[in-house]
Write a protein that holds these residues in place. Structure first.
Motif, mmCIF file in Angstrom:
data_model
loop_
_atom_site.group_PDB
_atom_site.id
_atom_site.type_symbol
_atom_site.label_atom_id
_atom_site.label_comp_id
_atom_site.label_asym_id
_atom_site.label_seq_id
_atom_site.Cartn_x
_atom_site.Cartn_y
_atom_site.Cartn_z
ATOM 1 N N GLN A 1 -38.393 -15.481 49.089
ATOM 2 C CA GLN A 1 -37.426 -15.852 48.058
ATOM 3 C C GLN A 1 -36.210 -14.915 48.050
ATOM 4 N N ASP A 2 -36.417 -13.654 48.418
ATOM 5 C CA ASP A 2 -35.279 -12.717 48.518
ATOM 6 C C ASP A 2 -34.329 -13.163 49.611
ATOM 7 N N VAL A 3 -34.909 -13.642 50.708
ATOM 8 C CA VAL A 3 -34.077 -14.108 51.825
ATOM 9 C C VAL A 3 -33.277 -15.334 51.391
ATOM 10 N N VAL A 4 -33.929 -16.215 50.617
ATOM 11 C CA VAL A 4 -33.230 -17.407 50.116
ATOM 12 C C VAL A 4 -32.015 -16.995 49.289
ATOM 13 N N GLU A 5 -32.202 -16.046 48.392
ATOM 14 C CA GLU A 5 -31.082 -15.610 47.541
ATOM 15 C C GLU A 5 -29.958 -15.015 48.380
ATOM 16 N N GLU A 6 -30.342 -14.287 49.406
ATOM 17 C CA GLU A 6 -29.365 -13.684 50.299
ATOM 18 C C GLU A 6 -28.562 -14.791 51.016
ATOM 19 N N MET A 7 -29.274 -15.839 51.443
ATOM 20 C CA MET A 7 -28.596 -16.966 52.112
ATOM 21 C C MET A 7 -27.607 -17.616 51.159
ATOM 22 N N LEU A 8 -28.017 -17.762 49.880
ATOM 23 C CA LEU A 8 -27.164 -18.441 48.902
ATOM 24 C C LEU A 8 -25.959 -17.591 48.518
ATOM 25 N N SER A 9 -26.089 -16.281 48.703
ATOM 26 C CA SER A 9 -24.962 -15.417 48.346
ATOM 27 C C SER A 9 -23.867 -15.461 49.408
ATOM 28 N N GLY A 10 -24.037 -16.316 50.385
ATOM 29 C CA GLY A 10 -22.971 -16.487 51.374
ATOM 30 C C GLY A 10 -23.262 -15.781 52.680
ATOM 31 N N ASN A 11 -24.365 -15.056 52.718
ATOM 32 C CA ASN A 11 -24.732 -14.367 53.950
ATOM 33 C C ASN A 11 -25.822 -15.180 54.646
ATOM 34 N N ASP A 12 -25.456 -15.962 55.631
ATOM 35 C CA ASP A 12 -26.441 -16.809 56.283
ATOM 36 C C ASP A 12 -26.372 -16.661 57.802
ATOM 37 N N PRO A 13 -27.026 -15.626 58.311
ATOM 38 C CA PRO A 13 -26.955 -15.393 59.761
ATOM 39 C C PRO A 13 -28.022 -16.170 60.532
ATOM 40 N N LEU A 14 -28.599 -17.214 59.932
ATOM 41 C CA LEU A 14 -29.710 -17.902 60.588
ATOM 42 C C LEU A 14 -29.260 -19.116 61.399
ATOM 43 N N VAL A 15 -27.944 -19.241 61.577
ATOM 44 C CA VAL A 15 -27.407 -20.458 62.190
ATOM 45 C C VAL A 15 -26.934 -20.231 63.621
ATOM 46 N N PRO A 16 -27.458 -21.001 64.598
ATOM 47 C CA PRO A 16 -26.951 -20.854 65.957
ATOM 48 C C PRO A 16 -25.496 -21.331 66.076
ATOM 49 N N GLN A 17 -24.821 -20.854 67.108
ATOM 50 C CA GLN A 17 -23.376 -21.098 67.271
ATOM 51 C C GLN A 17 -23.005 -22.569 67.387
ATOM 52 N N ASN A 18 -23.957 -23.400 67.800
ATOM 53 C CA ASN A 18 -23.600 -24.803 68.047
ATOM 54 C C ASN A 18 -23.668 -25.683 66.797
ATOM 55 N N ILE A 19 -24.120 -25.119 65.682
ATOM 56 C CA ILE A 19 -24.239 -25.926 64.463
ATOM 57 C C ILE A 19 -23.083 -25.602 63.527
ATOM 58 N N PRO A 20 -22.378 -26.653 63.058
ATOM 59 C CA PRO A 20 -21.216 -26.403 62.205
ATOM 60 C C PRO A 20 -21.575 -25.587 60.975
ATOM 61 N N LYS A 21 -20.661 -24.721 60.580
ATOM 62 C CA LYS A 21 -20.890 -23.865 59.405
ATOM 63 C C LYS A 21 -21.020 -24.728 58.157
ATOM 64 N N PHE A 22 -21.838 -24.281 57.225
ATOM 65 C CA PHE A 22 -22.183 -25.144 56.101
ATOM 66 C C PHE A 22 -22.985 -24.357 55.078
ATOM 67 N N LYS A 23 -22.887 -24.740 53.788
ATOM 68 C CA LYS A 23 -23.645 -24.053 52.720
ATOM 69 C C LYS A 23 -24.778 -24.957 52.248
ATOM 70 N N TRP A 24 -25.987 -24.409 52.115
ATOM 71 C CA TRP A 24 -27.094 -25.206 51.581
ATOM 72 C C TRP A 24 -26.861 -25.506 50.109
ATOM 73 N N PRO A 25 -27.194 -26.712 49.648
ATOM 74 C CA PRO A 25 -27.154 -26.975 48.207
ATOM 75 C C PRO A 25 -28.110 -25.998 47.507
ATOM 76 N N ALA A 26 -27.589 -25.222 46.544
ATOM 77 C CA ALA A 26 -28.338 -24.092 45.982
ATOM 78 C C ALA A 26 -29.679 -24.492 45.373
ATOM 79 N N GLU A 27 -29.683 -25.537 44.570
ATOM 80 C CA GLU A 27 -30.921 -25.896 43.885
ATOM 81 C C GLU A 27 -31.994 -26.343 44.863
#
Ligand code: NAD
Ligand code: G6P
Ligand code: MN
Length: 433
Positions: free
Chosen positions: A215-241
């Motif tokens: 859950q800490d990692v989830v919060e970190e992802m939602l705070s705009g820090n999402d290094p889990l995405v490979p270069q070939n996938i367009p940048k994008f924000k997960w719907p928070a809820e």
């Protein structure tokens, strides 16, 4: 001494693999390295062969015999590890898939939707041919499969041959590295457990310092820090809820399913601008080979990190070493389910965290998936298994049954037309149809 054979060695990723082998010089006593390609890739593989020799020489490893060949059989004979990383139909095939899908209003992607299906139908017959040769020429060898669609190709081999195959992907490696960064931990200091299908996995556990930090990692992802995405996938924000309430971390490819419309918009925009991902990669590949050709070049260039497959060698080399040295490390691999994921057949292939032994991966079972997610995985698995069947039999009805299950595929007349066009455009490869 170990004999390693690389099928599709003309790939621009190969220097990363060589770098990984160099790093593991003390763990893997390599005697021979066979770089195999086909006529279409003859120039590329010869450039890669020369670069490989320079990289080895720089690291005092010239004792390794490097063979460059278009003849697969001597390359497979007596091999200990075979790395499969070929692209059936080359980049032109990928670009055709992307363009046909987009033309009919579907996501144009090399491993998902109609594109993934087409890729499987081009690739599986060749992968099985190679595996059959391995049964004769190197029955004890391990096949490390990267060739996409990695999960379906691995399932075809595991179901239809006796070859000891393990499917790999860099997505869980990227997740592992990204999460380490977020936790401020070393990779070996926490345990990541993932489960699902290739390009369709969720992180289920992030065990660190006696706690589950998912859950800490989830919060970190939602705070705009999402290094889990490979270069070939367009940048994008997960719907928070959505993300916050999932209790799992979806891999970046799951964006195609959870937020199809948004990605579709991005893809269309890119396709009419800089080009599809395949087209962008083609230009990148030309630049990379200009660098590789330079006789002064003797290491992996930084530029390669712009490819979506970065770190893939990490998985390949670590897997070879873990098997060879019976390391019993935990890696995330495509292997026979055998009950690891409850609700899927035992004999299907899944991507799960597994203990790697000398006798192969021992998959760790995961907590049951929430019912809705399990349904989604079951549907996708059925799509994959039917696609494998269609790729082998060439039965159009099976192909059609597979495709109507895929959430990224439009059905009806559009599908009829798109499927016919796909087969028509791939006649050289899809002789089964
Ligand atoms: P690429 O287009 O450079 O293809 C690699 C080589 O395969 C080319 O030199 C080509 O000539 C050769 N080839 C084609 N058909 C062949 C055959 N029948 N036998 C031997 N060689 C053949 O592709 P790439 O972008 O370097 O990717 C290679 C493969 O690895 C693709 O399938 C790609 O999708 C896959 N890949 C997978 C992952 C993963 O996470 N699993 C990561 C990176 C790349
Ligand atoms: C990674 C995937 C691979 C895929 C690659 C595409 O995300 O795990 O399976 O082949 O990226 O990268 P590319 O640079 O070719 O678009
Ligand atoms: Mn992958």
């Amino acid at each position: 001494n170990i004999k390693i054979t690389v099928i599709g060695a003309g790939s621009s990723y190969t220097p990363e693999l060589i770098e990984g082998l160099i790093k593991r010089n003390n763990e893997l006593p390599i005697g021979e390295l066979w770089l195999v390609d086909i006529e279409d890739g003859a120039e590329k593989v010869s450039i890669i062969g020369d670069l490989t020799r320079r990289m080895l020489a720089k690291n005092n490893m010239s004792h390794i015999d490097v063979h460059v060949t278009l003849d697969r059989k001597p390359a497979l004979e007596g091999a200990n590890f075979v790395c499969s990383q070929f692209r059936a139909g080359c980049l032109e095939g990928r670009i055709r898939d992307e363009r046909i899908s987009l033309k009919y209003g579907m996501i144009g992607q090399e491993t998902n939707g109609l594109g993934g299906f087409a890729n499987a139908c081009r690739t599986i017959p060749i992968a099985l041919e190679i595996a059959k040769e391995m049964e004769e020429l190197c029955p004890e060898a391990w096949l490390l499969n990267f060739t996409n669609p990695s999960g379906m190709v691995t399932e075809a081999i595991l179901k239809h041959t006796k070859v000891k195959a393990v499917g790999l992907c860099n997505v869980p490696v990227i997740m592992q590295k990204g999460i380490a960064k977020m936790l401020g931990a070393n990779e070996q200091d926490f345990v990541l457990q993932v489960a699902g299908l290739n390009h369709f996995i969720w992180a289920r556990r992030v065990l660190h310092e006696g706690r589950d930090k998912l859950q800490d990692v989830v919060e970190e992802m939602l705070s705009g820090n999402d290094p889990l995405v490979p270069q070939n996938i367009p940048k994008f924000k997960w719907p928070a809820e959505l993300l916050r309430n999932m209790g799992m971390i979806p891999c970046a490819y799951l964006r195609y399913y959870y937020t199809s419309e948004d990605i579709m918009g991005q893809e269309l925009e890119e396709a009419s601008g800089q080009g599809t991902r395949g087209e962008v990669v083609k230009a990148m590949e030309n630049r990379l080979f200009d660098i590789y050709r330079n006789p002064e070049q003797n290491e992996k260039p930084k530029e390669l990190e712009k490819r979506g497959g970065q770190y893939y060698s990490e998985a390949a080399c670590e897997l070879m070493s873990s098997i060879f040295n019976d390391k019993r490390t935990i890696m995330h691999v495509n292997t026979r389910n055998n009950g690891a994921i409850e609700g899927l057949p035992n004999d299907c292939t899944v991507e799960v965290s597994s203990v790697i032994t000398k006798s192969g991966p021992l998959p760790l079972n995961v907590a049951p998936f929430p019912k809705d997610t399990l349904r989604l995985i079951q549907v996708l698995k059925e799509f994959e298994s039917l696609t494998v069947e269609a790729a082998i039999t060439g039965d159009r009805n099976t192909a059609h049954r597979a495709l109507v299950l895929n959430p990224l595929v439009t059905t009806g007349t559009v599908l009829e037309t798109a499927l016919n066009e796909t087969i028509e455009a791939n006649l050289d490869y899809m002789t089964q149809f």
